[in-house]
Motif scaffolding. Structure first.
Motif, mmCIF file in Angstrom:
data_model
loop_
_atom_site.group_PDB
_atom_site.id
_atom_site.type_symbol
_atom_site.label_atom_id
_atom_site.label_comp_id
_atom_site.label_asym_id
_atom_site.label_seq_id
_atom_site.Cartn_x
_atom_site.Cartn_y
_atom_site.Cartn_z
ATOM 1 N N THR A 107 116.586 41.607 27.305
ATOM 2 C CA THR A 107 116.041 42.484 28.344
ATOM 3 C C THR A 107 116.822 43.788 28.439
ATOM 4 O O THR A 107 116.246 44.867 28.636
ATOM 5 N N ALA A 108 118.145 43.703 28.276
ATOM 6 C CA ALA A 108 118.983 44.894 28.364
ATOM 7 C C ALA A 108 118.786 45.830 27.182
ATOM 8 O O ALA A 108 119.154 47.002 27.255
ATOM 9 N N GLY A 109 118.208 45.320 26.094
ATOM 10 C CA GLY A 109 117.906 46.172 24.958
ATOM 11 C C GLY A 109 119.012 46.321 23.948
ATOM 12 O O GLY A 109 119.173 47.395 23.365
ATOM 13 N N VAL A 110 119.794 45.259 23.715
ATOM 14 C CA VAL A 110 120.809 45.353 22.671
ATOM 15 C C VAL A 110 120.123 45.507 21.315
ATOM 16 O O VAL A 110 118.971 45.103 21.123
ATOM 17 N N ASP A 111 120.847 46.089 20.378
ATOM 18 C CA ASP A 111 120.297 46.326 19.044
ATOM 19 C C ASP A 111 120.690 45.252 18.047
ATOM 20 O O ASP A 111 120.092 45.150 16.970
ATOM 21 N N ALA A 112 121.713 44.462 18.364
ATOM 22 C CA ALA A 112 122.123 43.332 17.527
ATOM 23 C C ALA A 112 122.908 42.366 18.399
ATOM 24 O O ALA A 112 123.547 42.765 19.377
ATOM 25 N N LEU A 113 122.854 41.099 18.046
ATOM 26 C CA LEU A 113 123.599 40.061 18.758
ATOM 27 C C LEU A 113 124.608 39.429 17.815
ATOM 28 O O LEU A 113 124.287 39.086 16.670
ATOM 29 N N LEU A 114 125.828 39.262 18.301
ATOM 30 C CA LEU A 114 126.865 38.514 17.605
ATOM 31 C C LEU A 114 127.080 37.251 18.431
ATOM 32 O O LEU A 114 127.616 37.297 19.535
ATOM 33 N N LEU A 115 126.632 36.113 17.906
ATOM 34 C CA LEU A 115 126.498 34.891 18.692
ATOM 35 C C LEU A 115 127.327 33.750 18.116
ATOM 36 O O LEU A 115 127.187 33.404 16.941
ATOM 37 N N ASN A 116 128.168 33.167 18.951
ATOM 38 C CA ASN A 116 128.822 31.902 18.638
ATOM 39 C C ASN A 116 128.192 30.864 19.570
ATOM 40 O O ASN A 116 128.493 30.833 20.764
ATOM 41 N N PRO A 117 127.312 30.010 19.063
ATOM 42 C CA PRO A 117 126.524 29.146 19.942
ATOM 43 C C PRO A 117 127.311 27.976 20.520
ATOM 44 O O PRO A 117 128.120 27.355 19.833
ATOM 45 N N VAL A 118 127.065 27.690 21.784
ATOM 46 C CA VAL A 118 127.605 26.480 22.405
ATOM 47 C C VAL A 118 127.034 25.258 21.703
ATOM 48 O O VAL A 118 127.754 24.316 21.362
ATOM 49 N N ASP A 119 125.733 25.270 21.480
ATOM 50 C CA ASP A 119 125.009 24.178 20.824
ATOM 51 C C ASP A 119 124.080 24.827 19.805
ATOM 52 O O ASP A 119 123.118 25.497 20.173
ATOM 53 N N SER A 120 124.380 24.648 18.535
ATOM 54 C CA SER A 120 123.654 25.362 17.489
ATOM 55 C C SER A 120 122.161 25.074 17.502
ATOM 56 O O SER A 120 121.338 25.988 17.362
ATOM 57 N N ARG A 121 121.802 23.804 17.672
ATOM 58 C CA ARG A 121 120.383 23.453 17.663
ATOM 59 C C ARG A 121 119.671 23.948 18.908
ATOM 60 O O ARG A 121 118.578 24.517 18.832
ATOM 61 N N ALA A 122 120.294 23.771 20.059
ATOM 62 C CA ALA A 122 119.657 24.157 21.316
ATOM 63 C C ALA A 122 119.449 25.665 21.413
ATOM 64 O O ALA A 122 118.517 26.122 22.084
ATOM 65 N N LEU A 123 120.313 26.446 20.741
ATOM 66 C CA LEU A 123 120.174 27.901 20.805
ATOM 67 C C LEU A 123 119.180 28.439 19.783
ATOM 68 O O LEU A 123 118.897 29.649 19.779
ATOM 69 N N GLY A 124 118.614 27.569 18.945
ATOM 70 C CA GLY A 124 117.646 28.022 17.948
ATOM 71 C C GLY A 124 116.476 28.794 18.530
ATOM 72 O O GLY A 124 116.131 29.877 18.033
ATOM 73 N N PRO A 125 115.816 28.285 19.598
ATOM 74 C CA PRO A 125 114.702 29.049 20.185
ATOM 75 C C PRO A 125 115.130 30.407 20.723
ATOM 76 O O PRO A 125 114.374 31.387 20.652
ATOM 77 N N ALA A 126 116.339 30.503 21.267
ATOM 78 C CA ALA A 126 116.828 31.791 21.764
ATOM 79 C C ALA A 126 117.044 32.761 20.616
ATOM 80 O O ALA A 126 116.746 33.967 20.737
ATOM 81 N N VAL A 127 117.568 32.262 19.480
ATOM 82 C CA VAL A 127 117.726 33.102 18.299
ATOM 83 C C VAL A 127 116.358 33.597 17.831
ATOM 84 O O VAL A 127 116.188 34.776 17.493
ATOM 85 N N ALA A 128 115.378 32.694 17.821
ATOM 86 C CA ALA A 128 114.023 33.081 17.412
ATOM 87 C C ALA A 128 113.436 34.129 18.354
ATOM 88 O O ALA A 128 112.747 35.062 17.922
ATOM 89 N N LYS A 129 113.720 33.998 19.632
ATOM 90 C CA LYS A 129 113.213 34.970 20.609
ATOM 91 C C LYS A 129 113.823 36.343 20.368
ATOM 92 O O LYS A 129 113.129 37.370 20.426
ATOM 93 N N ALA A 130 115.130 36.361 20.084
ATOM 94 C CA ALA A 130 115.788 37.632 19.798
ATOM 95 C C ALA A 130 115.208 38.257 18.529
ATOM 96 O O ALA A 130 114.897 39.464 18.489
ATOM 97 N N ALA A 131 115.060 37.446 17.490
ATOM 98 C CA ALA A 131 114.503 37.962 16.243
ATOM 99 C C ALA A 131 113.085 38.476 16.441
ATOM 100 O O ALA A 131 112.692 39.503 15.877
ATOM 101 N N GLY A 132 112.317 37.766 17.274
ATOM 102 C CA GLY A 132 110.955 38.219 17.563
ATOM 103 C C GLY A 132 110.916 39.547 18.284
ATOM 104 O O GLY A 132 109.929 40.295 18.192
ATOM 105 N N ALA A 133 111.993 39.856 19.008
ATOM 106 C CA ALA A 133 112.092 41.142 19.700
ATOM 107 C C ALA A 133 112.691 42.218 18.797
ATOM 108 O O ALA A 133 112.963 43.336 19.263
#
Length: 376
Positions: A107-133
Motif C-alpha cells: 500500500t505504501a508503494g515500495v519498489d522492492a521488498l527484502l524479506l526474511n520470512p517468519v514462516d516461508s510457506r505461510a508467507l507465500g501468498p503475501a509474496v505472490a501479492k507483492a509480485a502481482g503488484a
C-alpha cells in the motif's frame, strides 16, 4: 515501524520475471565498473531513479537480525543509492503480523521488498501479492515460497554438517554409539530443514539420536522446555552431546542442563556467532558455533534489492565470498559458513571485526579469555 516518505519520481515497473532475468544476465557478466566497486571505489550510477525498499525481518530473539543484518543492509542501500529510502519492520515472530507488514508496504508503494520470512510457506501468498503488484521480492537468509525475484543466503546443509562434525570431535570416545539430543529449528523455516539434513548425514550411523525436537519460531524458551523433558526421559548422566541448531537454542539447552546440575556439560553446538554464545564458548559451556559473515551477505542482498527496485540489472553484484547459483529459476548468491571454537575465536569473529576482545572478555570471562589466549 514504517517511515512514511513519498516515492518521488515514478518509474514503470518491470514484471518480476523480467527483472530476475535481467539480474541473471548481470550476475553472469561483471565488467570494469564492478571491479572498481569491489576494490572500494564508488558504486556505478546506473539510473537516477531512487527506489523505496521495504525491509522485513522475522524476530528479535535471534540477536543477529537487529545487531548486524539490519544496520548492514541499510548502510549498503544508502551507499549504493544515496537517495533511496528504506521502510523497515520486524514481525516479532508473528506470521499474521508479517503478512500485514507486507500488505502495508504494498500500500505504501515500495519498489522492492527484502524479506526474511517468519514462516516461508505461510508467507507465500503475501509474496505472490507483492509480485502481482509489480514489486520484486528478494528472499533473505530463508527461502520464501511464492514468486521471488532473488535469493541471498548461506548453505544450510553445509552448516548442519559443520555442526555435526564438530559435535563428534567434541564427544571423543562417545562419538561412536553415544546418545545425542537434537534440538532442531522451526520446521516452517527451510533453513532448519537443511541444517537437520546436513547434520543427519554426519550423525547417522555414528551416534544414537535419543531425542529430537522441532522448535517453533526458534524460541530459546521452547528449547529449554524440550531439553528439560529430554533430561527427565533419558536421565541426567546419559546425554553425550546436544545438537542445537542455533545459538539461541543452545542457550536454552545449556540453561536446562545447568538447572538439572549436569556436570560436566556435554558438548553443545550452535550457529550465528551471537556474542553471548562466543562468551559461553570461551567459558566452556558451549562447544562451538557457526559464524556466517553477515557483511557480504547483507551487502549482496541490498544491492540486489536496489537493482530490482529500479527495474534494471545492477552494474555490480558483490559475490565476494559467495557463489552465484540459481534457485527456483531466479538468481541466488550463497555464502560459506565458518565453524568457531574457543581456539578460533580470534582468527574469525575478532579478526573480521564482528566483536572486540574487550566485548567478549568481560570480567566474568577474564580468566577463561586468558586461557584461550584472548588478550589485547
Amino acid at each position: 515501524m514504517f517511515r512514511a516518505k513519498s516515492r518521488g519520481r515514478g518509474r514503470p515497473r518491470r514484471a518480476p520475471a523480467a527483472a530476475a532475468a535481467a539480474l541473471a544476465v548481470a550476475l553472469a557478466g561483471c565488467g570494469t565498473a564492478e571491479q572498481a566497486h569491489l576494490e572500494g571505489g564508488p558504486s556505478p550510477t546506473h539510473t537516477e531513479f531512487t527506489p523505496r525498499i521495504g525491509l522485513l525481518l522475522p524476530d528479535t530473539h535471534t540477536a543477529r537480525w537487529e545487531a548486524f543484518d539490519r544496520p548492514l543492509i541499510e548502510a549498503k542501500i544508502r551507499q549504493v543509492c544515496p537517495g533511496c529510502t528504506v521502510d523497515y519492520a520486524n514481525a516479532q515472530g508473528g506470521v499474521a503480523v508479517q503478512k500485514q507488514q507486507v500488505d502495508s508496504m504494498i500500500t505504501a508503494g515500495v519498489d522492492a521488498l527484502l524479506l526474511n520470512p517468519v514462516d516461508s510457506r505461510a508467507l507465500g501468498p503475501a509474496v505472490a501479492k507483492a509480485a502481482g503488484a509489480g514489486i520484486p521480492v528478494v528472499s533473505y537468509d530463508r527461502l520464501a515460497d511464492g514468486p521471488i525475484s532473488g535469493f541471498v543466503s548461506f548453505d544450510g546443509r553445509t552448516t548442519g554438517r559443520l555442526q555435526a562434525e564438530a559435535l563428534l570431535r567434541a564427544m571423543g570416545a562417545e562419538a561412536d554409539g553415544g546418545q545425542v539430543v537434537m534440538m532442531n529449528g522451526d520446521p516452517a523455516d527451510p533453513n532448519a530443514l537443511a541444517l537437520e539434513r546436513g547434520a543427519l548425514e554426519v550423525l547417522n550411523g555414528r551416534v544414537r539420536i535419543a531425542k529430537a525436537y522441532d522448535t517453533d519460531r526458534w524460541r530459546p524458551e521452547a528449547a529449554h522446555a524440550n531439553m528439560s523433558g529430554a533430561i527427565a526421559a533419558l536421565g541426567a548422566g546419559s546425554i553425550d552431546g546436544v545438537y542445537a541448531a542455533n545459538d539461541g537454542l543452545a542457550g536454552g539447552v545449556i540453561a536446562a542442563l545447568k538447572a538439572n546440575f549436569i556436570e560436566p556439560l556435554p558438548p553443545v553446538t550452535g550457529q550465528d556467532a551471537d556474542l553471548t554464545a562466543i562468551r559461553r564458548i570461551i567459558g566452556g559451556e558451549q562447544y562451538m558455533t557457526v559464524y556466517k559473515p553477515f557483511k557480504p551477505m547483507a551487502e549482496a542482498a541490498a544491492e540486489m534489492a536496489v537493482a530490482l527496485g529500479r527495474g534494471d540489472p545492477p552494474n555490480a553484484i558483490p559475490p565476494q565470498g559467495g557463489g552465484e547459483v540459481t534457485v527456483r529459476g531466479v538468481p541466488a548468491i550463497r555464502f560459506t559458513p565458518v565453524p568457531v571454537t574457543a581456539a578460533t575465536v580470534r582468527e574469525t569473529v575478532v579478526r573480521d571485526g564482528m566483536y572486540t576482545i574487550a566485548q567478549i572478555c568481560t570480567p566474568k570471562y577474564a580468566s577463561a579469555c586468558a586461557k584461550a589466549g584472548l588478550t589485547v
